[in-house]
Design an enzyme around this catalytic site. Structure first.
Site, PDB file in Angstrom:
ATOM      1  N   VAL A  48       0.852  -1.203   0.000  1.00 26.32           N
ATOM      2  CA  VAL A  48       0.000   0.000   0.000  1.00 26.32           C
ATOM      3  C   VAL A  48       0.884   1.248   0.000  1.00 26.32           C
ATOM      4  CG1 VAL A  48      -1.729   1.276   1.334  1.00 26.32           C
ATOM      5  CG2 VAL A  48      -1.885  -1.199   1.146  1.00 26.32           C
ATOM      6  N   PRO A 194       5.733  -1.146 -34.501  1.00 25.30           N
ATOM      7  CA  PRO A 194       5.676  -2.097 -35.623  1.00 25.30           C
ATOM      8  C   PRO A 194       4.459  -1.942 -36.544  1.00 25.30           C
ATOM      9  CG  PRO A 194       5.039  -3.158 -33.587  1.00 25.30           C
ATOM     10  CD  PRO A 194       5.509  -1.793 -33.205  1.00 25.30           C
ATOM     11  N   ASP A 217       6.955   7.516 -43.137  1.00 27.02           N
ATOM     12  CA  ASP A 217       7.540   6.424 -43.910  1.00 27.02           C
ATOM     13  C   ASP A 217       6.476   5.405 -44.281  1.00 27.02           C
ATOM     14  OD1 ASP A 217      10.095   7.105 -44.222  1.00 27.02           O
ATOM     15  OD2 ASP A 217      10.931   5.724 -42.732  1.00 27.02           O
ATOM     16  N   LYS A 239       6.611   8.079 -51.307  1.00 29.07           N
ATOM     17  CA  LYS A 239       6.213   8.478 -52.664  1.00 29.07           C
ATOM     18  C   LYS A 239       7.108   9.565 -53.231  1.00 29.07           C
ATOM     19  CE  LYS A 239       1.516   6.928 -52.602  1.00 29.07           C
ATOM     20  NZ  LYS A 239       0.333   7.321 -51.865  1.00 29.07           N
ATOM     21  N   GLY A 270       8.541   3.649 -38.951  1.00 26.07           N
ATOM     22  CA  GLY A 270       8.158   2.373 -38.364  1.00 26.07           C
ATOM     23  C   GLY A 270       9.208   1.961 -37.339  1.00 26.07           C
ATOM     24  N   GLY A 271       8.781   1.234 -36.326  1.00 24.44           N
ATOM     25  CA  GLY A 271       9.723   0.714 -35.326  1.00 24.44           C
ATOM     26  C   GLY A 271      10.439   1.822 -34.601  1.00 24.44           C
ATOM     27  N   ASP A 272      11.745   1.691 -34.513  1.00 24.46           N
ATOM     28  CA  ASP A 272      12.582   2.710 -33.892  1.00 24.46           C
ATOM     29  C   ASP A 272      13.403   3.377 -34.999  1.00 24.46           C
ATOM     30  OD1 ASP A 272      13.969   3.640 -31.169  1.00 24.46           O
ATOM     31  OD2 ASP A 272      15.500   3.366 -32.713  1.00 24.46           O
ATOM     32  N   THR A 300      10.886  -1.239 -31.503  1.00 22.05           N
ATOM     33  CA  THR A 300      11.400  -1.783 -32.768  1.00 22.05           C
ATOM     34  C   THR A 300      10.715  -3.088 -33.145  1.00 22.05           C
ATOM     35  OG1 THR A 300      13.368  -2.473 -33.973  1.00 22.05           O
ATOM     36  CG2 THR A 300      13.368  -2.934 -31.614  1.00 22.05           C
ATOM     37  N   MET A 354      14.625  -7.086 -43.395  1.00 23.61           N
ATOM     38  CA  MET A 354      14.800  -6.814 -44.834  1.00 23.61           C
ATOM     39  C   MET A 354      15.485  -7.996 -45.535  1.00 23.61           C
ATOM     40  SD  MET A 354      16.113  -2.878 -44.588  1.00 23.61           S
ATOM     41  CE  MET A 354      17.240  -3.098 -43.231  1.00 23.61           C
ATOM     42  N   GLY A 383       3.894  -8.126 -38.987  1.00 22.60           N
ATOM     43  CA  GLY A 383       3.645  -8.362 -37.562  1.00 22.60           C
ATOM     44  C   GLY A 383       2.852  -7.234 -36.935  1.00 22.60           C
TER      45      GLY A 383
END
Ligand SMILES: C[S@@+](CC[C@H](N)C(=O)[O-])C[C@H]1O[C@@H](n2cnc3c(N)ncnc32)[C@H](O)[C@@H]1O
Length: 436
Positions: A48, A194, A217, A239, A270-272, A300, A354, A383
């Site tokens: 507590v 991710p 990205d 793009k 994406g990720g880190d 990541t 990759m 994922g």
């Protein structure tokens, strides 16, 4: 009165409504206590008390705990010098010099004695076992971007916690904004996780909600972009025309020009950002141009995607190392910086990013270097997304299985004993297409 251990707090109080069957108006006076450098005595060192110590420590209070016994966490706080701890019974007089007190023992009579001494000394005191018998109550609190939120609901703890959490989530997601002052011009380099929008960090989400311009990205969580207001300009970095090098130049220019035009620019990845994300190149370009940058680390995919598929990258007694490797270039390519024979000699986990395109070459290099043919391999495509797919194989069959299942990027290839684990992944099994 109640203690918010901060000044400049947002204070939310429960106001009874006519519709309430039983008016439960909270009679307390919410206040922010400046406890910095001031003595706070906590009697009791169990769970507590432990729950309350973190905020007291963060407020800069000089926290003194008196308790017959203490939890390992409370002892740890004492060992690291965050609090002082006396392992003994409470005695009248212990609240001398205290500005604030908390009675957190499991013995009602001791707690009553602490409150009694506190009242004699005109020191406000929380009584954990029966809040009404104390002279102060602790609100449900949260910290957000330099603010403290506190909610009291007349002792209805679930209600105060629910309102606190709802307000916090509304702020974090940008549903409620506190942008009385616009974000200062500059760039925030944010790792978005991710792909599941829930897997960005709290800070990342908070800063994203304040962006004027977002340069995103391909792997930045798409649902987060969908949440942005119509006034937020979004540049899709995937793009941008030109080759790789030129595209990076164009991205750097977009960040720098945006910030120099007075915008708060979020670079969302994406990720880190620092794991095969070219984040540091962008930081260097901004710094060279005199643009301030905030780096917000991300979750990541190298660790989280295996985890979501039920695979720990380490496991006690099984693997004491994991290596994250880029499969951007083949092992025999002159630009390769990876020591594949050394990797092949490892017994732990290899996480390949990759690498789908050249999986035949990586598997061959590892087999050639001596890694066992029956080493488990799990490949996870997309994922954390609804489209996630998992393929299980071993080192001798992985390439063939990846082609047979038409696995495509983005995918993570996990190689090593833990890649063969199947227990504890009910979510991934049910929500993903698992191809064996
Ligand atoms: C350029 S790297 C960027 C990695 C990112 N910075 C990170 O920390 O996760 C891109 C690779 O990350 C992996 N990746 C990223 N997100 C993924 C996901 N949701 N599922 C599977 N692989 C993913 C894939 O191997 C993909 O080709």
């Amino acid at each position: 009165m109640s203690g918010l251990y901060d000044v400049g707090s947002i204070l939310v109080q429960n106001t009874p409504t006519a519709a309430d069957d039983q008016p439960v108006g909270d009679p307390n006076y919410l206040v922010g206590l400046d406890l910095n450098g001031r003595r706070v005595v906590v009697v009791g060192g169990g769970t507590v008390a432990q729950r309350r110590l973190g905020l007291l420590i963060a407020s800069g209070a000089e926290v003194h705990v008196i308790s017959r016994e203490a939890t390992p966490a409370v002892e740890g706080m004492a060992t690291s010098g965050q609090i002082s701890l006396e392992l003994r019974d409470y005695a009248d007089g212990d609240l001398a010099e205290a500005w604030y007190a908390m009675a957190c023992t499991s013995e009602p009579e001791t707690n009553a004695a602490v409150v009694e001494e506190a009242s004699r000394r005109r020191v406000f005191c929380v009584r954990a076992d029966n809040a009404r018998l104390g002279t102060a109550v602790t609100p449900a609190t949260a910290r957000y971007d330099g603010m403290s939120l506190g909610v009291l609901a007349g002792g209805q703890h679930r209600r105060s916690a629910a309102v606190r959490t709802a307000v916090l989530e509304a702020l974090q997601s940008g549903v409620v904004t506190d942008d009385s002052a616009p974000a200062a011009p500059g760039v925030a380099l944010i790792g978005g996780g991710p792909g599941d929008p829930d897997l960005i960090t709290v800070r990342g989400r908070r800063l994203l909600a304040r962006a004027n311009l977002v340069v995103a990205d391909r792997l930045a969580p798409p649902e987060l972009l969908a949440e942005l207001g119509p006034d937020v300009e979004v540049v899709d970095a995937a793009k941008i025309p030109y080759g790789r090098a030129m595209a990076q130049e164009a991205i750097n220019t977009a960040l720098i020009e945006g910030a120099k035009a007075g915008k708060f620019v979020v670079r969302l990845k994406g990720g880190d950002s620092y794991v095969f994300g070219r984040g540091f190149e962008e930081l260097e370009a901004c710094v060279a141009a005199g643009v301030p940058v905030t780096v917000v680390p991300g979750v990541t995919s190298a660790i989280s995607v295996p985890a979501l598929a039920g695979i720990p990258v380490t496991h006690r007694g099984v693997t004491h190392e994991f290596v994250v490797v880029s499969g951007h270039v083949a092992p025999d390519h002159p630009d390769s910086l990876v020591d594949w024979p050394a990797l092949a000699r490892l017994r732990g986990t290899i996480v390949l990013l990759m690498a789908v395109e050249r999986i035949e070459k990586f598997a061959a290099a590892l087999l050639e270097g001596g890694r066992a043919a029956d080493t488990p391999v799990t490949v996870i495509q997309e994922g954390s997304l609804r489209t996630q797919r998992i393929v299980r194989a071993d080192l001798s069959t992985a390439a063939e299985r990846v082609r047979a299942e038409a696995i495509r990027p983005p995918a993570i290839i996990v190689i090593g004993p833990t890649a063969g684990f199947t227990a504890g992944s009910p979510d991934s099994e049910s929500s993903a297409a698992v191809a064996h």
